[in-house]
Design a protein around this motif. Structure first.
Motif, mmCIF file in Angstrom:
data_model
loop_
_atom_site.group_PDB
_atom_site.id
_atom_site.type_symbol
_atom_site.label_atom_id
_atom_site.label_comp_id
_atom_site.label_asym_id
_atom_site.label_seq_id
_atom_site.Cartn_x
_atom_site.Cartn_y
_atom_site.Cartn_z
ATOM 1 N N MET A 98 0.832 -1.199 0.000
ATOM 2 C CA MET A 98 0.000 0.000 0.000
ATOM 3 C C MET A 98 0.867 1.249 0.000
ATOM 4 N N PHE A 100 0.582 4.823 1.376
ATOM 5 C CA PHE A 100 -0.290 5.487 2.341
ATOM 6 C C PHE A 100 -0.544 6.930 1.945
ATOM 7 N N SER A 102 -0.516 9.502 3.872
ATOM 8 C CA SER A 102 0.515 10.360 4.461
ATOM 9 C C SER A 102 1.912 9.852 4.089
ATOM 10 N N ALA A 104 3.665 7.611 5.148
ATOM 11 C CA ALA A 104 4.152 6.761 6.245
ATOM 12 C C ALA A 104 5.573 6.267 5.995
ATOM 13 N N LEU A 105 6.438 7.155 5.530
ATOM 14 C CA LEU A 105 7.858 6.797 5.399
ATOM 15 C C LEU A 105 8.475 6.755 6.786
ATOM 16 N N PHE A 106 9.394 5.807 7.009
ATOM 17 C CA PHE A 106 10.005 5.688 8.332
ATOM 18 C C PHE A 106 10.994 6.839 8.521
ATOM 19 N N PRO A 107 10.727 7.737 9.490
ATOM 20 C CA PRO A 107 11.530 8.966 9.583
ATOM 21 C C PRO A 107 12.977 8.726 10.004
ATOM 22 N N HIS A 151 12.469 13.532 5.755
ATOM 23 C CA HIS A 151 12.097 14.921 6.031
ATOM 24 C C HIS A 151 12.916 15.908 5.218
ATOM 25 N N ARG A 165 8.749 2.225 -2.585
ATOM 26 C CA ARG A 165 8.720 1.282 -1.479
ATOM 27 C C ARG A 165 7.574 0.275 -1.639
ATOM 28 N N SER A 166 6.439 0.731 -2.192
ATOM 29 C CA SER A 166 5.308 -0.186 -2.318
ATOM 30 C C SER A 166 5.404 -1.041 -3.586
ATOM 31 N N LEU B 198 2.910 4.187 10.715
ATOM 32 C CA LEU B 198 4.253 3.670 10.433
ATOM 33 C C LEU B 198 4.298 2.177 10.718
ATOM 34 N N ASP B 204 2.579 -3.959 6.438
ATOM 35 C CA ASP B 204 2.238 -4.035 5.026
ATOM 36 C C ASP B 204 3.433 -4.498 4.206
#
Lengths: 379, 301
Positions: A98, A100, A102, A104-107, A151, A165-166, B198, B204
């Motif tokens: 998926m 997302f 937002s 939802a990247l790992f910061p 960021h 990534r997806s 996250l 996922d």
């Protein structure tokens, strides 16, 4: 589903999904306490198809997407992907990825580590991970940004990384959750086309969720309009726009004129309606197969209406009217005209054609349309 | 006119910075300088029980720095051992707080929001009772004929009472019990504002829940763990009440040592020297903490 014009294109009760579809959603429902968020949705999506779930917020489209991803348990029904029943599989075992809303990247991870994350979970060899991560980032033109943190990227760049990534795990099904909602309006349309190009290039079956009808129509091969936890129409963007099945779809997708009329003649190839709103009868080039005397609603898109100063030489599909409002919108000019019954209709005319002799405010004109311009709405 | 007025008005930035700085100078720096001064003085009998640093004699000002306290600190094994023992106890306490506090903070942060504030209240509730009372309560539980031993013996788990009271174990129990909330609260604040999407993204992408915790939740809560660990470690090093009430004669901690020097030996310069070295010992982890905070802040930009 057929996209033939006319009533046959409306959701006739042919099965919504066939057993040879790549993705089959069979009577899937989701219940939260006493409320049904999704009420028995059935849907079939073909391999490599880009399918859009379209609806306003709270219509159940996001819940359906989350059930496909495995984040929400299915209350009833089954989900079959490529012949395998995945209804009970946890999210981490589904061949589904998926993107997302937002992102939802790992910061706390670099762009590369974000893209590599899914492959690491699979235990792919280090060298292969490196190759596939590079290929995925190259695909979205982000290969030069691998060492950056999320960021440090712009919204559009973050979206590309999220897409990479997806896609890097080569999922059987890709889910896009409101893919454009976090982007500025200016770059949205460009990105829509770009995203569609990438998805076609890799060849992936894709379901996107959006509340933006333009986005759905730009990107999707087929779309389903959802409201109140149900699919009300499912067809190609063209068919849904030209032949909306219901008042809801007609006004949700674009704007439209709705005119009530009584059936006075119903043949397989045409139907004749008597309307209080218009001076002339309506002639539609498709039958409805309903009893005479029944009141139905007809939808006519604003761009299908024409204006003239002399009455058309046909017995049907026109009416006199008075121009009550003119709005110049650049490529088009929007006219609001009042027909004798007092109903206000909208006509959208290409500005270029109006350069000379455009009807002025308060002028008496005639509106007319062709027999294939109007569609009878079922509900 | 308006222009000059604006010029005269102090900047909002300055106004915001001055009060905390004034507070720190008045209530931290000045008292500390006083302690530093005492630590370099000579012990005397009288009020106050130490001599001046400056002597005026023969038209000359002499500054006399007495290093007796510091020399004793580094030559007498008792002091060195006490420092090491204090650091060890603080480190073990911090580790225990991490091991016990992390799951607690995690559960509270992930609990149903309806019960969350109730659970948090449970963490804060002990603060409503005086620390002294709570430590006395532990004496009642831990001593040989106390609640714990009586229960265990009644259950038949043990035959003779466990010797916990007046040992290091009792001190550890008291320290962990007292400082656990200081670890849980900052960590909870970190965990509760974590973006749960996250985690969904990790699932996922094929991460099992345990892997997702290790690679997403744990690294993202690092700041909270560090903040909580500092809040436990720093006050524990100088803790006096708990080792005094629960510890045995050979429980060595700086707080007790300071007390002895100050009140039993009336050796203010020695007590002040012990304090100064302890502050230096604590400044190192504090500086590290500050450095870490600043780095995180910059990373976020």
């Amino acid at each position: 589903m057929s996209s033939l014009p006319g009533f046959a294109a409306a959701p006739a009760r042919e099965p919504a999904q066939r057993s040879d579809d790549f993705l089959q959603i069979i009577d899937v429902a989701k219940q939260y306490g006493d409320t049904l968020a999704v009420r028995g949705v059935s849907l079939g999506v073909e391999r490599n198809e880009l399918f859009a779930l379209l609806g306003s917020s709270g219509c159940g489209k996001s819940t359906l997407l989350r059930m496909l991803a495995g984040f929400e348990a299915v209350s009833a029904g089954r989900i079959v992907l490529d012949g395998e029943d995945i209804t009970g599989l946890p999210a981490y075992q589904r061949p589904v990825n998926m993107m997302f809303q937002s992102y939802a990247l790992f910061p706390h991870m670099s762009v590369e580590a974000n893209v590599a994350f899914g492959l690491r979970q699979e235990g792919v060899a280090r060298a292969e991970i490196q190759d596939r991560v590079f290929a995925a980032l190259d695909l979205v033109q982000m290969a030069a940004y691998g060492r950056r943190r999320p960021h440090q990227l712009s919204g559009g760049q973050q979206q590309r990384v999220a897409l990479a990534r997806s896609l890097v795990k080569r999922p059987k099904l890709l889910l896009l959750d409101e893919p454009m909602s976090a982007l500025d309006k200016q770059i949205r349309q460009k990105t829509q086309i770009e995203l569609t190009r990438i998805l076609e290039q890799v060849g992936v079956t894709c379901i996107m969720v959006t509340h933006d009808q333009e986005e759905a129509m730009t990107m999707a091969d087929r779309l389903a309009v959802m409201t109140d936890g149900m699919i009300v129409q499912c067809d190609t963007p063209h068919a849904v726009y030209e032949y909306p099945a219901s008042r809801f779809v007609a006004s949700f997708i674009g704007s439209t004129n709705l005119i009530d009329g009584v059936i006075v003649e119903d043949e397989p190839d045409h139907v004749l309606l008597e309307s209080e709103a218009l001076q002339q009868r309506l002639y539609l080039n498709h039958g409805v197969n309903e009893p005479l005397g029944m009141t139905v609603t007809v939808s006519i898109r604003p761009e299908r209406l024409s204006l003239s100063r002399i009455p058309p030489a046909v017995p049907y599909n026109w009416s006199s009217a008075v121009v009550s409002h003119v709005a110049y919108l650049g490529s088009h000019t929007l006219y609001q005209v009042t027909v004798p019954s007092g109903q206000v209709l909208e006509a959208s005319l290409p500005s270029l054609l109006l350069a000379e002799g455009a009807p002025a405010l308060g002028e008496e004109v005639f509106i007319h349309w062709s027999a294939d311009a109007a569609t009878v709405l079922r509900t | 006119m308006r222009f000059t007025l604006r010029r005269l008005r102090p900047q909002a930035r300055t106004l915001a910075i001055v009060p905390p700085y004034a507070w720190l100078v008045l209530f931290f720096l000045l008292p500390f300088l006083l302690v530093v001064k005492i630590s370099f003085s000579d012990m005397e009998f009288g009020i106050p029980p130490y001599g001046p640093l400056l002597h005026f004699e023969d038209e000359m000002v002499r500054i006399g720095l007495h290093l007796r306290g510091y020399i004793l600190l580094f030559t007498d094994n008792l002091y060195v051992a006490t420092y090491l023992s204090s650091l060890k106890m603080a480190a073990v306490t911090t580790l225990c707080c991490i091991l016990i506090g992390y799951p607690m903070a995690y559960c509270i942060a992930r609990a149903n929001p309806r019960y969350r504030s109730l659970l948090l209240l449970g963490v804060i509730l002990p603060f409503w009772t005086s620390l002294l009372l709570r430590v006395y309560a532990w004496i009642g539980i831990l001593r040989n004929e106390g609640l714990l031993n009586q229960t265990l013996m009644w259950l038949g788990v043990i035959d003779a009472p466990l010797e916990i009271y007046r040992t290091d174990v009792a001190v550890y129990i008291g320290l962990v019990y007292t400082y656990l909330p200081f670890f849980i609260l900052p960590l909870y604040a970190h965990l509760v504002k974590m973006d749960l999407r996250l985690l969904e993204a990790a699932y996922d992408l094929g991460a099992k829940p345990w892997r997702a915790f290790l690679s997403i939740t744990l690294p993202l809560s690092r700041g909270g763990v560090i903040a909580g660990a500092m809040l436990v470690f720093i006050p524990t090093v100088g803790e006096f009440v708990i080792p005094e009430l629960l510890g045995g004669a050979n429980t060595l901690m700086i707080g007790r040592l300071m007390w002895t020097e100050f009140f039993s030996n009336t050796d203010w310069p020695m007590a002040a020297a012990v304090t100064c070295v302890m502050v230096l010992l604590l400044l190192v982890p504090l500086a590290l903490f500050q450095f870490n905070q600043v780095r995180q802040l910059e990373e976020r930009r």
